[in-house]
Every structure is written in C-alpha cells, then in structure tokens.
Design an enzyme around this catalytic site. Sequence first.
Site, PDB file in Angstrom:
ATOM      1  N   ARG A   1      -0.067 -46.535 -23.201  1.00 31.37           N
ATOM      2  CA  ARG A   1      -0.102 -47.641 -22.236  1.00 31.37           C
ATOM      3  C   ARG A   1      -0.880 -48.774 -22.906  1.00 31.37           C
ATOM      4  NH1 ARG A   1      -0.899 -43.057 -18.533  1.00 31.37           N
ATOM      5  NH2 ARG A   1       0.547 -43.191 -16.794  1.00 31.37           N
TER       6      ARG A   1
ATOM      7  N   CYS B   1       6.985 -39.048 -18.867  1.00 29.41           N
ATOM      8  CA  CYS B   1       5.607 -39.378 -19.220  1.00 29.41           C
ATOM      9  C   CYS B   1       4.760 -39.659 -17.992  1.00 29.41           C
ATOM     10  CB  CYS B   1       5.558 -40.541 -20.201  1.00 29.41           C
ATOM     11  SG  CYS B   1       6.233 -42.059 -19.533  1.00 29.41           S
TER      12      CYS B   1
ATOM     13  N   ARG C   1       4.607 -48.334 -24.958  1.00 30.51           N
ATOM     14  CA  ARG C   1       5.193 -49.070 -23.849  1.00 30.51           C
ATOM     15  C   ARG C   1       4.630 -50.486 -23.820  1.00 30.51           C
ATOM     16  NH1 ARG C   1       3.798 -47.312 -17.926  1.00 30.51           N
ATOM     17  NH2 ARG C   1       1.837 -48.297 -18.498  1.00 30.51           N
TER      18      ARG C   1
ATOM     19  N   LYS D   1       0.827  -1.200   0.000  1.00 30.91           N
ATOM     20  CA  LYS D   1       0.000   0.000   0.000  1.00 30.91           C
ATOM     21  C   LYS D   1       0.867   1.258   0.000  1.00 30.91           C
ATOM     22  CE  LYS D   1      -3.832   0.057   2.286  1.00 30.91           C
ATOM     23  NZ  LYS D   1      -4.735  -0.080   3.404  1.00 30.91           N
TER      24      LYS D   1
ATOM     25  N   SER E   1      12.552 -42.359 -20.821  1.00 31.87           N
ATOM     26  CA  SER E   1      11.378 -41.563 -20.464  1.00 31.87           C
ATOM     27  C   SER E   1      11.133 -41.764 -18.976  1.00 31.87           C
ATOM     28  CB  SER E   1      10.164 -42.016 -21.276  1.00 31.87           C
ATOM     29  OG  SER E   1       9.043 -41.262 -20.893  1.00 31.87           O
TER      30      SER E   1
ATOM     31  N   GLU F   1      11.947 -45.559 -13.978  1.00 35.07           N
ATOM     32  CA  GLU F   1      10.902 -45.407 -12.957  1.00 35.07           C
ATOM     33  C   GLU F   1      11.200 -46.134 -11.662  1.00 35.07           C
ATOM     34  OE1 GLU F   1       7.095 -46.453 -14.701  1.00 35.07           O
ATOM     35  OE2 GLU F   1       7.955 -48.081 -15.858  1.00 35.07           O
TER      36      GLU F   1
ATOM     37  N   GLY G   1       9.292 -42.217 -15.835  1.00 34.34           N
ATOM     38  CA  GLY G   1       7.953 -42.567 -15.350  1.00 34.34           C
ATOM     39  C   GLY G   1       7.883 -42.093 -13.906  1.00 34.34           C
ATOM     40  N   THR G   2       7.556 -40.826 -13.750  1.00 38.63           N
ATOM     41  CA  THR G   2       7.672 -40.245 -12.406  1.00 38.63           C
ATOM     42  C   THR G   2       6.561 -40.674 -11.457  1.00 38.63           C
ATOM     43  OG1 THR G   2       6.760 -38.299 -13.485  1.00 38.63           O
ATOM     44  CG2 THR G   2       9.084 -38.224 -12.886  1.00 38.63           C
ATOM     45  N   ASN G   3       5.516 -41.316 -11.991  1.00 38.52           N
ATOM     46  CA  ASN G   3       4.512 -41.856 -11.060  1.00 38.52           C
ATOM     47  C   ASN G   3       5.167 -42.962 -10.240  1.00 38.52           C
ATOM     48  OD1 ASN G   3       2.712 -40.262 -12.468  1.00 38.52           O
ATOM     49  ND2 ASN G   3       2.021 -41.929 -13.788  1.00 38.52           N
ATOM     50  N   ASP G   4       5.786 -43.889 -10.954  1.00 38.36           N
ATOM     51  CA  ASP G   4       6.443 -44.985 -10.240  1.00 38.36           C
ATOM     52  C   ASP G   4       7.728 -44.523  -9.572  1.00 38.36           C
ATOM     53  OD1 ASP G   4       4.900 -47.372 -10.267  1.00 38.36           O
ATOM     54  OD2 ASP G   4       5.096 -47.387 -12.447  1.00 38.36           O
TER      55      ASP G   4
ATOM     56  N   GLY H   1      -7.880  -7.634   5.392  1.00 32.68           N
ATOM     57  CA  GLY H   1      -8.679  -7.669   6.625  1.00 32.68           C
ATOM     58  C   GLY H   1      -8.012  -8.310   7.824  1.00 32.68           C
TER      59      GLY H   1
ATOM     60  N   ARG I   1      -3.514  -1.639  -6.478  1.00 33.14           N
ATOM     61  CA  ARG I   1      -2.651  -2.838  -6.518  1.00 33.14           C
ATOM     62  C   ARG I   1      -3.049  -3.672  -7.721  1.00 33.14           C
ATOM     63  NH1 ARG I   1      -5.435  -5.333  -1.102  1.00 33.14           N
ATOM     64  NH2 ARG I   1      -7.525  -5.315  -1.949  1.00 33.14           N
TER      65      ARG I   1
ATOM     66  N   MET J   1      -5.237  -7.286   9.487  1.00 34.27           N
ATOM     67  CA  MET J   1      -4.634  -6.364  10.475  1.00 34.27           C
ATOM     68  C   MET J   1      -5.554  -5.169  10.708  1.00 34.27           C
ATOM     69  SD  MET J   1      -0.620  -6.583   9.533  1.00 34.27           S
ATOM     70  CE  MET J   1      -0.812  -6.439   7.800  1.00 34.27           C
TER      71      MET J   1
ATOM     72  N   TYR K   1      11.606 -33.477 -23.982  1.00 35.02           N
ATOM     73  CA  TYR K   1      10.161 -33.304 -24.089  1.00 35.02           C
ATOM     74  C   TYR K   1       9.463 -33.705 -22.801  1.00 35.02           C
ATOM     75  CZ  TYR K   1       9.699 -38.379 -24.769  1.00 35.02           C
ATOM     76  OH  TYR K   1       9.738 -39.729 -24.603  1.00 35.02           O
TER      77      TYR K   1
ATOM     78  N   HIS L   1      -5.396 -45.050 -11.057  1.00 29.40           N
ATOM     79  CA  HIS L   1      -6.031 -45.426 -12.330  1.00 29.40           C
ATOM     80  C   HIS L   1      -7.096 -44.400 -12.708  1.00 29.40           C
ATOM     81  CE1 HIS L   1      -9.095 -47.590 -14.730  1.00 29.40           C
ATOM     82  NE2 HIS L   1      -8.039 -48.147 -15.303  1.00 29.40           N
TER      83      HIS L   1
ATOM     84  N   ARG M   1      -3.259   2.970   8.832  1.00 31.69           N
ATOM     85  CA  ARG M   1      -3.576   1.661   8.233  1.00 31.69           C
ATOM     86  C   ARG M   1      -2.324   0.822   8.067  1.00 31.69           C
ATOM     87  NH1 ARG M   1      -8.263   2.349   4.223  1.00 31.69           N
ATOM     88  NH2 ARG M   1      -8.821   4.505   4.525  1.00 31.69           N
TER      89      ARG M   1
HETATM   90  C1  PEP Z   1       4.869 -43.732 -14.520  1.00 35.27           C
HETATM   91  O1  PEP Z   1       5.116 -44.589 -13.692  1.00 35.27           O
HETATM   92  O2  PEP Z   1       5.144 -42.531 -14.361  1.00 35.27           O
HETATM   93  C2  PEP Z   1       4.166 -44.093 -15.767  1.00 35.27           C
HETATM   94  C3  PEP Z   1       3.974 -43.185 -16.704  1.00 35.27           C
HETATM   95  O3  PEP Z   1       3.679 -45.336 -15.859  1.00 35.27           O
HETATM   96  P1  PEP Z   1       2.289 -45.796 -15.180  1.00 35.27           P
HETATM   97  O4  PEP Z   1       1.634 -44.591 -14.616  1.00 35.27           O
HETATM   98  O5  PEP Z   1       1.505 -46.453 -16.232  1.00 35.27           O
HETATM   99  O6  PEP Z   1       2.796 -46.742 -14.139  1.00 35.27           O
HETATM  100 MG    MG Z   2       4.936 -46.652 -14.341  1.00 38.49          MG
END
Ligand code: PEP
Ligand code: MG
Length: 913
Positions: A598, A870, A652, A29, A803, A784, A805-808, A108, A350, A110, A890, A476, A99
């Site tokens: 997949r 991925c 895959r 302010k 690639s 992964e 597989g960051t989920n696993d 709000g 602001r 203070m 990518y 899933h 103020r």
């Molecule tokens: C992963 O593990 O990131 C992946 C892309 O494979 P999935 O999700 O099918 O295990």
């Molecule tokens: Mg996986």
Amino acid sequence: MANDAKYVYFFGDGQADGATDMKNLLGGKGANLAEMTNIGLPVPAGCTLTTEVCTYYYANDRQYPPELKSQVNEAIGKIEKVMGAEFGSKTNPLLVSCRSGARESMPGMMDTVLNIGLNDETVLALAKQTNNEAFAWDSYRRFIQMYGGVVLDMKPKSKNDEDFFEGILHKTKEKSGVKFDSDLTAEQLQGLVADFKAVIKQQTGVEFPSDPYDQVWGAIGAVFGSWMNDRAMVYRRQYGIPHEWGTATNVQAMVYGNLGDDCATGVGLTRDCALGVPGFNGDYLINAQGEDVVAGIRTPKRIEKTLVEEMPDAFEQLQNIGKTLEQHYKEVQDIEFTVQRGNVWMLQTRNAKRTGFAAVRIAVDLVNEGLITPEEALQKRRIPADDLNQLLQPVFDVAEKSRAESGGKLLATGINAGPGAATGQICFHASDAEAVIEEDPDAQLILVRRETSPEDLRGMRIAKGILTAFGGASSHAALVSRQMGKVCVVGCSSLEIDYHEATVRVGDKVLKAGDWISVDGFTGEVFEGKVVTSPSEVIEVLVHETKKPEESETYQRYEQLMTWVDEHRKLRVRTNSDQPDQAIEAVAFGAEGIGLCRTEHMFFEHLDEIREMILAETQESRKLALDKLLPFQREDFAGLFRAMNGRPVTIRLLDPPLHEFLSHRHLEEQPELGHKLSDMLDVSLDVIHRRLDELHEENPMLGHRGCRLGVVYPEITAMQARAIFEAACLVNKEGIEVHPEVMIPLAGFLTEFKHQEEVVREQAKAVFAETGAEVEFLVGTMIEVPRAALTADQIATGAEFFSFGTNDLTQTALGMSRDDYGGFIGDYQENDIIPADPFQTIDQDGVGRLMKLGVDGGRSTRSDLKIGICGEHGGDPASVMFCDGIGLDYVSCSPRRVPVARLAAAQAALERE
Ligand code: PEP
Ligand code: MG
C-alpha cells in the site's frame, strides 16, 4: 419395521453391540464405552439407549417406543450376568448409573443419576458385602438427593429457592459437629436418608420409589428430559448443535472409588494439553466419588506426581490404558476412571481439547512416534490453522490470565484484530509514546485511541499493543497492526476515551495515561493491570535471531510441520508489506512474494511533501511537490525489491482519499500545523481551510479515492510509476532480479483501468529509454467493487492480473462501512443474523459469489489470468480454503499470518483430495 428397531446397545465382558463410529446413534460417551469394551479395556457393563429414543420421545408427546421396555430389561439381564449381581437383590444387589451422552459433548448441561437400585433392603446387603456401613448409607443418601433433585425436580431453580437436601445435610453436620460429609457416621447417614425421604413426600406428595425398575425408568426419563432444559438449549445455540440430534442415555453398572483407601476416582489426559508434553497426567482423589473431583470440595492430587507412590499398581494400569487408547484412537484422550479396590475401571474416553501450542506439539510428536502420518497431522481437526498464531506471538501466562479473570479485572471486550498478548502502560498519543520511549527504551506501552490515523503510525510502531474504541477488522488500526505484527483489539465500544483529560472510562472505572492494561488479541479481551506474557520462541529464532534453531524444540517442531505443509499446498502465499523489514520478516515466515504494497503508507513518513501536493492549486505546483516525493518512493521501492530478492512485488498505486493526509481534524488536533503549512507554502490560513473544505467527505471510504484519484491527478500515478520503474532498473543493475506488478486500485470500469494503464506504460517506456535498462512487469487491477467482478471478462482484456480487495469488496457488496460496523456486528452475531464477522471471514454466499463471477469472467477472457486476494481475508483460514476452492493462484496476508495461510492452504488441498 418398527418392531425390528434396535433401541438399546449392550456393552460388557469384552463385547459391545456398538463401536466408536456410531456416535450419531450412541452419542460420544456410548460409542466410546462400546469401543473401549471391544478393545479389551476394563469397562463396567452397561447399555446405551440411542439418540433415536430421544427423538422418538419428543416427537411422540414424551412417550417411548413400545419395544424399548423389553430391550432395556433384556440389557439389564445381561449386565447382571456380566457383573455377577442382581438388580434389587437383597444379598447381592446390582447398582447402576444413568448418564446422558450426546454426539458432541455438552459438559454439565444434562442430568446424571448414580447409585440406582438402592432401597431400604439393598442398602443393608451393600453394607454387608462391602463391609462398610457408612459407605452404603452414604451412597443411599447421595442417591436420594440426586434422584430428588433431578427426577423429582426439587433442585433449586433460582438463588432464592431453598435447597432442601443441602439444608438438611448442613443441619445434620452442624448438630454432629463435623466439617466434611465423609465424617458422618453410618447412623447419622441413616438418619439423613429418613429425613430426605420425608422431605420428598412433603414437597412432592409421592413416596420415594423403592422398586429399582421404577427408579431406573424415572432416571431415564429425567436424562432424556434434560436434553430440552434451558441451559442445554442455550449451550446448543452457542455451539451450533442442532436440537434435532437428541441425546443418548447410558445405563451402566456402578463401580466405587469411595469404598476405602484402596479406591480412588479421577480424570486424566494421556498427555498434557496445555503445552503438549507427553505422559499421563490429571487429577485424582482417594476414597471419593467421581463428582467430588470436579466439585472442588476437596483439592485433588496430581496423577503424575503422587499416584505412582500412593497406588503404584493402579498407576501402571492407567499408563498402559493411556498407551492402548492413544494407539487405538491415534489421538490424545481425555478420560474418566475409578479405582475400585486396586482395579482401574474406565468410565469415559474422548479426544482431548488442547491449546494451539499443544496441538502442534502433539501432532508432530504423534507422527514421530509412528502413530499418524504427516497428512493426518495436518488435519484441521488436529491443528486449526489459526492455532499456529499461538506459536508466533507472545501469549498470556495461563494461570495469570485466569487470575485476572477471577479477580474481576476484565474491563471490556472488542474485536480481536491482531493476535497475541500484550501488557503495557496506557498512552493516548503517538508523540507521548515517542517521548516515553526516548526516556526509557524498554518501556511497555499500549496505544489507546478512538481510532487510528496515519499520524499514529510512529506510536503504533513502538507500542506493544493497540486498542481502539471504534473500527472493525479491516480498519486502519487493524490492518496496520497486523502488518507490523502488533497485538491489536479494535471496536471496543464500551471505552469512553477523553484525549483532553487523558483518561479512558469503562463503566464506572477510570484509567489514566500511565496506568497498566493488558490486551488479548486472540479473544478481544482487555484487562486492567499487568498480565504476564511469555515470548514466542519461533519469533526469537526466525525474526530476532536471539535463539538458534537447535536451542528451541518448539521451533524445530514448527519447522517440521511447515515442511509437510509446503509439500501439500497448492495455493501460493504472499504478504501484504510496505517496508523492507516487514518483507524480510514475511520471507522468514515463508512468503513467496508481495501481494500488496500500500504505497500510501510510505507517504506517512513524508507528510510535509504530500500535504504540499494536496494544497497545490495547479498541475505545475502539484508536479513540483510530487518531484520531491519521487526520490523517497524510489528508495522505498528499491528497498522492497532488494528485500524480496527476485520474488514478485505487487505495488498498488495511491488509494485513500486525500483527506486522510490532511483534514480539519488534523488542524484541530495540532493547532500549530496550519501555521506551519501556511509559512511553508506561503499561502494564507484561509486558503488552507478552503482546500480542506473541498476535500472533506462524509463517507471517507467511497468518494474520491482509488483510481479516481489517478484519473483526476494523472501526475500522481505518473510519479509513482516512475518511482517503481526507476527503482526496478536500479536494483536490477545491482544484479538482483525484479518482478514488479503495478496494481490499479478500485477500478470498476475497463476504461478506468485503461486510462491508468496508459500513464503507467508511458512512464515505463520513458524510464527504460532514459536508463537504457529494461525489466519485465505486469499491470493489473484490484477487484474491489461489484462492478469489477461483474465485468471481469471486459476488465481482463486489459488487466494482466487480478487481486481481490475483499475489504472493499465486502463493504461495497454488503453496503456496510468497514470502519463503522463495529458498533452493531456483535449483536448481529449474537442474534444469528450472520454467522461470522464478514470483514474477517469471507461472506461466501454474497462476496464469495462475486469473487467466483470475477474468476470465471476473468479467465473466460484470459485462461491463464493470475488471480490472488490481498484483503484481510487472505490470512483467515476459512477464507483461504474458499480461495483454494475457487481456483485462486495465491493469497496475500500480513507477515505473521503467512504461516497460518500456508497451513490453511495445505488443509484445503488435503481436503480436496
Ligand atoms: C481491500 O480493499 O481489500 C484492500 C486490500 O485494500 P485496502 O484495505 O487498502 O482498501
Ligand atoms: Mg481496498
């Protein structure tokens, strides 16, 4: 040095000590009041006590720096001069407000004190000067009330505490038979002043201070003190604002919106921030003080509708101020103003908060108006990449949603897994959903499940939204919904679903199949009943083709923005798609290839054959079942190659444990299935159960899956590889370029990779020999499990691409099941154990470090190794920026996240420059 410290910054009469880039010192302010003064806007003179005073105050037992007093006195002297009035004068008194104003706005949280400087003498002068006795006494009674509450701590602390001032006010109004404060006469207000002072004396034992300097120091102390009040601390924790920052305090000459009908007060926006429509707009009240606009006692009027007639002069001044502000800040501004006797005074400006929808329109419009460059339009602070989602999905009507909220319709909140808004009738089973749609193809359904499994795919496809009680952001339900572009909320653990009774219970509410609910996939909120949604015009143009580009301005702006995006990004963006329709949609959103197909998802359409394969006792019989699957797979792959029309397609090999296709659960849920299989395969039910016992796993995600399936059953790999190469040769013969990339899942050892690679290459050779055709292809691997990242240099001797597989990789690095973390992740975030859901945003210190090792290791062996991601993180803006930083080629994400990933990639590139 301490003697030279400057603690007070003056602003007034066209000149200020501060400027907008001094927010850390002057607060938002204060810095903007200084800036507005410097650019010649009408700002009542004042001064800012810096945030350093606040930090000093808390570091020194609530004492001020010794030089503060003289600096404040000097500044008040300047304010007096500019305003032509004198603090405490019995003929021409200056009144000030006090103020808070921190670096980041904390609305709000203070304290504020207005009308400082009034006492029994100055009030008479004010009455005379304004020729308005009631106004003067009303200002005085407001001041005492605020001062008593804020400085003398008489505000009720809980709902059982008495509000002394409101109590007295209420009684006075009742006695006088008036409804509004503004109907009280000067005499009645004078009586209130006396009563307020008496209650202060009675409650605190001290007299209300009549010396204006005592008053202003009391108010300054209260404002600095309010930095550490409970609600401010809670707010800072929630928004990650450090306690060490401290607040600044602004002491500023008062201007009045409540002197009569030529006065007003209001809040406005230099353009609309819900949809981004240009033009000044906002709320105002004639003859009122600032707090009346937000307090909701009187309903404010709309600036853009009536101010132009009620106060044409003031309206024009505001329009011009709005233009000046936008020209200067190159951003939409959110302002507070007062009109005193026809003159507009600015009290605050602001950068305005806005919806994602408005963010895009405003950024593109500002470029087209020549105010900013396309590069500036792409800045993360202007368009957070995730905001693009609001253009790509149906959204709830804003008014309808807030009606649902205020009407107590919010049932529960889960994890926001698929953006968009959906409303529909509850349906618990895919087969029921299919039956309803067959009767009424326009029926709107929400599929409600404990979790989803392959069987639910058909239901998911026809439902508007998916809601599950369990599972997380890479479950899933979440990843399939995203791939299908469905609205999805998962891990909503307060839902108790009873499939048998066909009910879902939340607390003491019970909903049945057929009841309406609405889910918000942006926030994870679930509402009871219908909440109206509106469709995305971008989707109508790009996907449904029900609108032409020239019919939608929204689409045109989206398109313009995305052109700038593609000019700047370095990262390529692919999509995770298993079906031609998904792939086509993704290409419309700008996907440059498939980063993950997949293959198991294709099997769900052919469950009989895959179950026959699973139940096969010998390699021969397994091969026979696989032979039946081969033509389906070939057609599926050919469809993808055609849809991608020459773009690379990463396929895959089979990944999930086989029990996902057949387990005891399936037999329990579908009693007829066991008999059907036993007839089909001519084996006894016992044999089926024995096989299912063998397949059963306690932890479904880390057992016999990934390339481990292919190592034990190489014939599965062989069938899939054959299908890929047969399809590639077939489509190639049709004159379409193909670039298959075969990807081995879950490898952690070079030897696993090599084993599978050999099977794949053998099939390639055989198919090329049989067909007389040949296509170029790559064989690569997913990274992964941590071992793959740690031994990436070895794996890259075989793998032609990586690639992540960051989920696993997240579940294996954190030792946290991607399916079961929903139950505790909310508590983890609330307790600041982790900053974000690690299955949505890459945990950079842990998983990110493994990725970096993987990149460095892989490229130490193969300097031009192509590397992508991925996992679901491939569509998360913060993760995309991280991937850009570690040099990936990518990212790959579900079709509707492709535009988000493109924007985030451009933002990453621009930030790096
Ligand atoms: C992963 O593990 O990131 C992946 C892309 O494979 P999935 O999700 O099918 O295990
Ligand atoms: Mg996986």
